[in-house]
Design an enzyme around this catalytic site. Structure first.
Site, mmCIF file in Angstrom:
data_model
loop_
_atom_site.group_PDB
_atom_site.id
_atom_site.type_symbol
_atom_site.label_atom_id
_atom_site.label_comp_id
_atom_site.label_asym_id
_atom_site.label_seq_id
_atom_site.Cartn_x
_atom_site.Cartn_y
_atom_site.Cartn_z
ATOM 1 N N TYR A 439 4.794 114.086 -40.502
ATOM 2 C CA TYR A 439 4.450 114.153 -41.930
ATOM 3 C C TYR A 439 4.350 115.584 -42.439
ATOM 4 O O TYR A 439 4.385 116.532 -41.680
ATOM 5 C CB TYR A 439 3.230 113.312 -42.255
ATOM 6 C CG TYR A 439 1.866 113.611 -41.673
ATOM 7 C CD1 TYR A 439 1.554 114.759 -40.982
ATOM 8 C CD2 TYR A 439 0.842 112.671 -41.856
ATOM 9 C CE1 TYR A 439 0.276 114.982 -40.488
ATOM 10 C CE2 TYR A 439 -0.444 112.889 -41.360
ATOM 11 C CZ TYR A 439 -0.706 114.052 -40.674
ATOM 12 O OH TYR A 439 -1.972 114.272 -40.189
ATOM 13 N N GLU A 440 4.253 115.680 -43.772
ATOM 14 C CA GLU A 440 4.296 116.969 -44.486
ATOM 15 C C GLU A 440 5.583 117.739 -44.214
ATOM 16 O O GLU A 440 5.604 118.961 -44.183
ATOM 17 C CB GLU A 440 3.079 117.837 -44.140
ATOM 18 C CG GLU A 440 1.748 117.176 -44.386
ATOM 19 C CD GLU A 440 1.577 116.664 -45.804
ATOM 20 O OE1 GLU A 440 2.308 117.125 -46.701
ATOM 21 O OE2 GLU A 440 0.717 115.787 -46.014
ATOM 22 N N GLY A 441 6.674 117.016 -44.053
ATOM 23 C CA GLY A 441 7.964 117.622 -43.747
ATOM 24 C C GLY A 441 8.178 117.636 -42.254
ATOM 25 O O GLY A 441 7.462 118.323 -41.524
#
Length: 596
Positions: A439-441
């Site tokens: 997550y978050e890229g």
């Protein structure tokens, strides 16, 4: 049952000795941050996380969140723990005093963040996301929006989220479909579906402030037509009281591999009233404020899970009786020796220890760059700090989270079969850790961001400044015979990164696949060089204190031992990473897609 002990002593050593916070006293956020105050805050944070957060970690994971009759509830004990957290002022510790925060430095906030995640990852995410949302409103909001939302987000009475992903698009936000219809009163009606929204709905706070990416009717296609909106769960009246329920509901909770105690929601927006944050069609720029903040926080999550997993693996290894030491029985009066005597167990424990202690120093350094970028009056120093932080953000997010997974897996291995049994806690550490590289890229995106955007930034001035910083530090200390070996090894690793950078410049410009195929290796090479820089900082201070007969001798001796392990067993990986980079994309891209 797993346990946790906050690394207060390590933070005190890094903050007061290695990075010498007195050098930053001219910054606004450090004006009230005396060493005694910092130590008191660290010790109180340790008490909160060890005694309130950690006891709920395993039970919270087993119980998970529930959605019943449209209402999301968190596990038993979470509301009381959250209330203790907010009532003691922890939510606003780094917040702007104008809105009720304490204005303390970000470096202290990241230390507390590590303790919170190690003790209870799922619970820590609720306040963590609120910080990111509040910072975004603080940066891009109007005065009216700041006054309306920040005081209660800073106090923790309200929480916050970020809403990017949709069922058909994750990384490629240009495909986003959530729409925003202008209303006569200046607001917008937001309609669409968002998925994977961490802390998207829960019972911890009286309101949730969603930051939602959407496309205004008539806006351009792609990311150039995306705007960012504030969409509260409950409308906020002019006097600050809560009004009607807005048109946002939780359609379902995701069934996940880990972080079960955090509500990961599918949110449906049905003509929900939203308010433009920042400029029309500039939503991605505004959202990156929150994403960059979140990416550093996620990097800390990788460090945090490695720390708690390592602690429990080391405790087990000192107690578990199995086999004999290779050089003969260490405890001949017992049936067997503790497994800590076995070199392979020590190899696993030392690998994780070298990572966690080096990574913690990197986090402190990065957080100090954030403090300088926010508060420094010298524009040149301010700009350099911002540039270095921007350069290192994808490295910290990616490398620390990948290593967090590896550390949790190694720690499980130390427990053998017991590690695979739920009650020992290792299964939770590993399942929780696995989300962080995603997550978050995703970490692949982080690597491409580093190679494709950060290296060329300002025509390469930023990466050259990074190289210069490390080289000048090496030059300053390599004349010290206690440090010559470390400086030589780090200098060779730096030269490998410089050579790899040149290779990318010569090959990736003409063939983008060369960048894509080697970006992961390049990021890891850069991370190891940065960690070498961090360990050199640590060893300089540890050796100087030993020589001056200062501090805890055993603690400092073990710092040197761990630093030696890093330089001799981990930093050499830079050699193979350079070879992998220069192998290029040929073998990676050779096979036809249908043959996979």
């Amino acid at each position: 049952m797993p346990s946790y002990k906050a690394p207060v002593k390590d933070y005190q050593f890094l903050l007061h000795q290695v990075f010498n916070l007195s050098d930053y006293e001219h910054l606004k956020s450090f004006e009230e941050s005396s060493p005694d105050l910092i130590d008191a805050i660290l010790e109180e944070a340790a008490k909160l996380t060890e005694n309130v957060f950690q006891p709920l970690n395993q039970s919270g994971d087993e119980e998970g969140c529930k959605l019943e009759n449209g209402v999301v509830s968190t596990p038993k004990g979470f509301k009381d723990a959250y209330d203790q957290f907010t009532e003691s002022g922890w939510q606003g510790i780094c917040g702007d005093p104008e809105y009720g925060g304490q204005g303390l430095p970000m470096v202290l906030g990241q230390a507390i963040n590590e303790m919170m995640v190690s003790s209870n990852w799922g619970l820590s995410m609720y306040p963590g996301l609120t910080n990111g949302a509040a910072e975004t409103i603080h940066t891009w909001g109007t005065d009216e929006q700041k006054q309306a939302y920040l005081p209660k987000m800073t106090s923790g009475e309200w929480s916050g989220t970020m809403n990017l992903t949709e069922p058909h698009c994750g990384t490629d936000l240009g495909m986003l479909r959530t729409k925003a219809e202008p209303n006569d009163d200046g607001s917008y009606s937001i309609s669409g579906t968002k998925i994977f929204i961490s802390a998207g709905d829960h019972d911890l706070t009286e309101n949730i402030i969603h930051l939602v990416l959407a496309r205004i009717t008539g806006a351009p296609d792609g990311t150039d037509g995306i705007s960012l909106f504030i969409v509260p769960k409950f409308q906020v009246n002019d006097d600050g009281s809560l009004g009607n329920h807005n048109g946002v509901t939780c359609g379902s909770l995701e069934e996940k591999m880990g972080i079960h105690s955090n509500a990961t929601c599918l949110l449906n927006y049905d003509n929900a009233k939203g308010y433009l944050l920042g400029e029309e069609n500039k939503g991605m720029r505004a959202m990156f404020t929150m994403m960059n903040e979140a990416r550093l926080g996620v990097g800390v999550q990788g460090l945090a899970i490695a720390e708690v997993a390592q602690q429990n693996a080391a405790d087990y290894a000192k107690e578990r009786i199995q086999g004999r030491a290779l050089k003969g029985a260490k405890f001949p009066d017992q049936a067997a020796d503790p497994i800590i005597v076995h070199p392979d167990v020590r190899r696993m424990l030392m690998t994780t220890r070298a990572f966690t202690e080096g990574a913690r120093a990197i986090v402190v350094w990065a957080a100090l760059q954030s403090d300088v970028a926010r508060h420094e009056q010298d524009e040149n120093k301010k700009a350099l700090a911002y540039d270095l932080l921007s350069l290192m953000t994808p490295v910290i997010k990616s490398y620390l989270t990948d290593q967090g997974v590896d550390a949790a897996s190694r720690s499980m291995q130390c427990l053998g079969g017991h590690g695979y049994i739920t009650e020992w806690g290792m299964t939770q550490f590993l399942s929780d850790a696995r989300i962080a590289p995603i997550y978050e890229g995703t970490n692949g995106i982080q690597a491409m961001d580093l190679v494709g955007r950060k290296l060329p930034r300002k025509n390469g001035e930023v990466i050259r400044a990074y190289f210069t910083m490390i080289q000048e530090f090496i030059d300053e200390h390599k004349g010290n015979e206690d440090l010559t070996e470390y400086c030589t090894l780090l200098e060779k690793a730096l030269q490998r990164q410089q050579a790899a950078t040149m290779w990318l410049m010569q090959n990736a410009m003409s063939d983008p696949d060369q960048a894509g195929a080697t970006a992961h290796y390049y990021l890891n090479l850069m991370a190891l060089v940065c960690m070498g820089f961090a360990w050199l900082n640590i060893l300089i201070k540890a050796k100087a204190m030993i020589k001056a007969d200062e501090g805890d001798k055993n603690y400092l001796k073990n710092k040197v031992i761990t630093g030696n392990f890093f330089f001799h067993h981990i930093l050499p990986e830079t050699t193979s990473l350079r070879y992998k980079i220069e192998a290029g994309a040929g073998d990676v891209m050779a096979m036809e897609a249908e043959d996979f």
